[in-house]
Design a protein around this motif. Structure first.
Motif, PDB file in Angstrom:
ATOM      1  N   LYS A  14       0.833  -1.325  -0.158  1.00  0.00           N
ATOM      2  CA  LYS A  14      -0.095   0.059   0.095  1.00  0.00           C
ATOM      3  C   LYS A  14       0.677   1.358   0.103  1.00  0.00           C
ATOM      4  O   LYS A  14       0.331   2.495   0.147  1.00  0.00           O
ATOM      5  N   GLY A  15       2.191   1.327   0.073  1.00  0.00           N
ATOM      6  CA  GLY A  15       2.969   2.231  -0.105  1.00  0.00           C
ATOM      7  C   GLY A  15       3.721   2.798   1.272  1.00  0.00           C
ATOM      8  O   GLY A  15       4.296   3.855   1.099  1.00  0.00           O
ATOM      9  N   SER A  16       4.030   1.767   2.056  1.00  0.00           N
ATOM     10  CA  SER A  16       4.867   2.097   3.235  1.00  0.00           C
ATOM     11  C   SER A  16       6.414   2.699   2.934  1.00  0.00           C
ATOM     12  O   SER A  16       6.745   3.687   3.542  1.00  0.00           O
ATOM     13  N   ARG A  17       6.870   2.044   1.858  1.00  0.00           N
ATOM     14  CA  ARG A  17       8.100   2.705   1.498  1.00  0.00           C
ATOM     15  C   ARG A  17       8.110   4.208   1.235  1.00  0.00           C
ATOM     16  O   ARG A  17       9.042   4.831   1.331  1.00  0.00           O
ATOM     17  N   GLU A  18       7.129   4.378   0.334  1.00  0.00           N
ATOM     18  CA  GLU A  18       7.019   5.643   0.040  1.00  0.00           C
ATOM     19  C   GLU A  18       6.739   6.688   0.975  1.00  0.00           C
ATOM     20  O   GLU A  18       7.365   7.919   1.293  1.00  0.00           O
ATOM     21  N   GLU A  24      11.074  10.705   6.090  1.00  0.00           N
ATOM     22  CA  GLU A  24      12.491  11.100   6.249  1.00  0.00           C
ATOM     23  C   GLU A  24      12.565  12.487   5.580  1.00  0.00           C
ATOM     24  O   GLU A  24      13.534  13.366   6.283  1.00  0.00           O
ATOM     25  N   SER A  25      12.458  12.963   4.398  1.00  0.00           N
ATOM     26  CA  SER A  25      12.680  14.227   3.861  1.00  0.00           C
ATOM     27  C   SER A  25      11.679  15.254   4.415  1.00  0.00           C
ATOM     28  O   SER A  25      12.533  16.305   4.844  1.00  0.00           O
ATOM     29  N   LEU A  26      10.714  15.176   5.049  1.00  0.00           N
ATOM     30  CA  LEU A  26      10.014  16.022   5.747  1.00  0.00           C
ATOM     31  C   LEU A  26      10.661  16.493   7.172  1.00  0.00           C
ATOM     32  O   LEU A  26      10.753  17.693   7.406  1.00  0.00           O
ATOM     33  N   ILE A  27      11.187  15.469   7.716  1.00  0.00           N
ATOM     34  CA  ILE A  27      11.748  15.600   9.037  1.00  0.00           C
ATOM     35  C   ILE A  27      12.963  16.503   8.796  1.00  0.00           C
ATOM     36  O   ILE A  27      13.310  17.128   9.704  1.00  0.00           O
ATOM     37  N   LYS A  28      13.681  15.970   7.775  1.00  0.00           N
ATOM     38  CA  LYS A  28      15.019  16.753   7.438  1.00  0.00           C
ATOM     39  C   LYS A  28      14.752  18.358   6.998  1.00  0.00           C
ATOM     40  O   LYS A  28      15.329  19.300   7.575  1.00  0.00           O
TER      41      LYS A  28
END
Length: 84
Positions: A14-18, A24-28
């Protein structure tokens, strides 16, 4: 704050990797690496709803298209609430 994302087979499909990559990107991007710990877990028992994500002990169902909205409301919003 601990954010746990299900990486079991159903949620993976269902897209957990995405979702992991987006978070990760938003946290950075928002520089909250010190306040937010991103972890993975196998099946969390909520497979039918979408990708299961927990913030501390509260469960949410996500898909790749609502991940940024979730981050803004629940993660950043939760951090702001902790500060007050």
């Amino acid at each position: 704050m601990i954010v746990t994302i299900c990486i079991g087979s159903s949620c993976h499909l269902k897209g957990s990797r995405e979702i992991v990559h987006t978070l990760e990107s938003l946290i950075k991007e928002y520089k909250v690496e010190e306040q937010v710990q991103l972890t993975g877990s196998f099946c969390m028992g909520e497979c039918v709803k979408g990708v299961c994500v927990k913030v501390d002990d509260k469960s949410y169902s996500l898909n790749p298209s609502n991940t940024k909205e979730f981050f803004m409301q629940e993660v950043l919003g939760g951090l702001e609430d902790e500060c007050h």
